[in-house]
Design an enzyme around this catalytic site. Structure first.
Site, PDB file in Angstrom:
ATOM      1  N   CYS A 156     -51.284  61.109 -61.792  1.00 30.62           N
ATOM      2  CA  CYS A 156     -51.770  60.685 -60.477  1.00 30.62           C
ATOM      3  C   CYS A 156     -53.288  60.563 -60.440  1.00 30.62           C
ATOM      4  CB  CYS A 156     -51.382  61.724 -59.414  1.00 30.62           C
ATOM      5  SG  CYS A 156     -49.629  61.999 -59.199  1.00 30.62           S
TER       6      CYS A 156
ATOM      7  N   CYS B 148     -47.574  57.543 -61.080  1.00 40.03           N
ATOM      8  CA  CYS B 148     -47.006  57.941 -59.787  1.00 40.03           C
ATOM      9  C   CYS B 148     -46.730  56.689 -58.956  1.00 40.03           C
ATOM     10  CB  CYS B 148     -47.999  58.844 -59.073  1.00 40.03           C
ATOM     11  SG  CYS B 148     -47.567  59.258 -57.380  1.00 40.03           S
TER      12      CYS B 148
ATOM     13  N   CYS C 268     -49.333  56.959 -55.500  1.00 40.57           N
ATOM     14  CA  CYS C 268     -50.774  56.632 -55.539  1.00 40.57           C
ATOM     15  C   CYS C 268     -51.104  55.502 -56.506  1.00 40.57           C
ATOM     16  CB  CYS C 268     -51.595  57.874 -55.862  1.00 40.57           C
ATOM     17  SG  CYS C 268     -51.407  58.494 -57.557  1.00 40.57           S
TER      18      CYS C 268
END
Length: 189
Positions: free
Chosen positions: A32, A63, A66
């Site tokens: 992330c 991810c 994000c």
């Protein structure tokens, strides 16, 4: 090795550190941005990376929330995926919150974006999808009105009839009779 400064940036979802480093969570296999709003992982499971390429090389995947790889779905593609989810699950109990959670966004943002792209709200699209499925069943099956309503996700026969009449200008029974009469008369020469 994860520094205290990096850990603080992760815990505080600090966007100022985006692009400076990325973090991977060994237990989930995901990496992330520091600003990701996902739940804060346990520190012992976190590893910092200087680039997305390092994280990918280490076997982690980006991810979906994000999008640290920088690949954002265009709004049209995103709206199409929401529409597909509605068409696939129209008979189930679907809420705006459930759809938004699946897409990893807020219900407000999803509602606004879907309406801008598709011209109707997700709820209106769901209702249109249910009505189209009901029309097809009314034309092709001998199921009762209540059974058809339940099959398309409107389990109360009275509510189904009201919603159908509002959308089509006739009751489900009237629709069925009109379309059965057209089929019985056959094509005109």
């Amino acid at each position: 090795m994860l520094t205290d400064q990096e850990w603080t940036a992760i815990v505080e979802c600090d966007a100022a550190y985006d692009g400076q480093f990325y973090y991977g969570v060994r237990t989930t296999g995901i990496f992330c941005r520091p600003s990701c709003k996902s739940r804060t992982p346990k520190r012992e499971h976190v590893h910092a990376y200087a680039s997305t390429a390092e994280a990918l090389t280490d076997g982690l995947r980006p991810c979906k929330r994000c999008r640290p790889d920088g690949l954002r779905q265009p709004d049209e593609e995103w709206a199409a995926s929401i529409a597909k989810a509605i068409r696939t699950h129209y008979a189930d109990k679907i809420t705006l919150s459930m759809l938004a959670e699946q897409q990893h966004v807020s219900p407000f943002h999803m509602h606004r974006t879907f309406k801008r792209i598709c011209g109707v709200t997700p709820a209106a699209y769901l209702l249109l999808t249910r009505i189209e499925a009901a029309k097809q069943l009314l034309r092709s099956s001998v199921r009762t009105i209540g059974e058809i309503g339940e099959q398309v996700g409107l389990p109360s026969p009275a509510h189904f009839a009201t919603v159908f009449q509002r959308a089509e200008g006739c009751t489900p029974t009237q629709y069925r009779l009109a379309h059965n009469n057209q089929r019985a008369e056959g094509p005109h020469e």
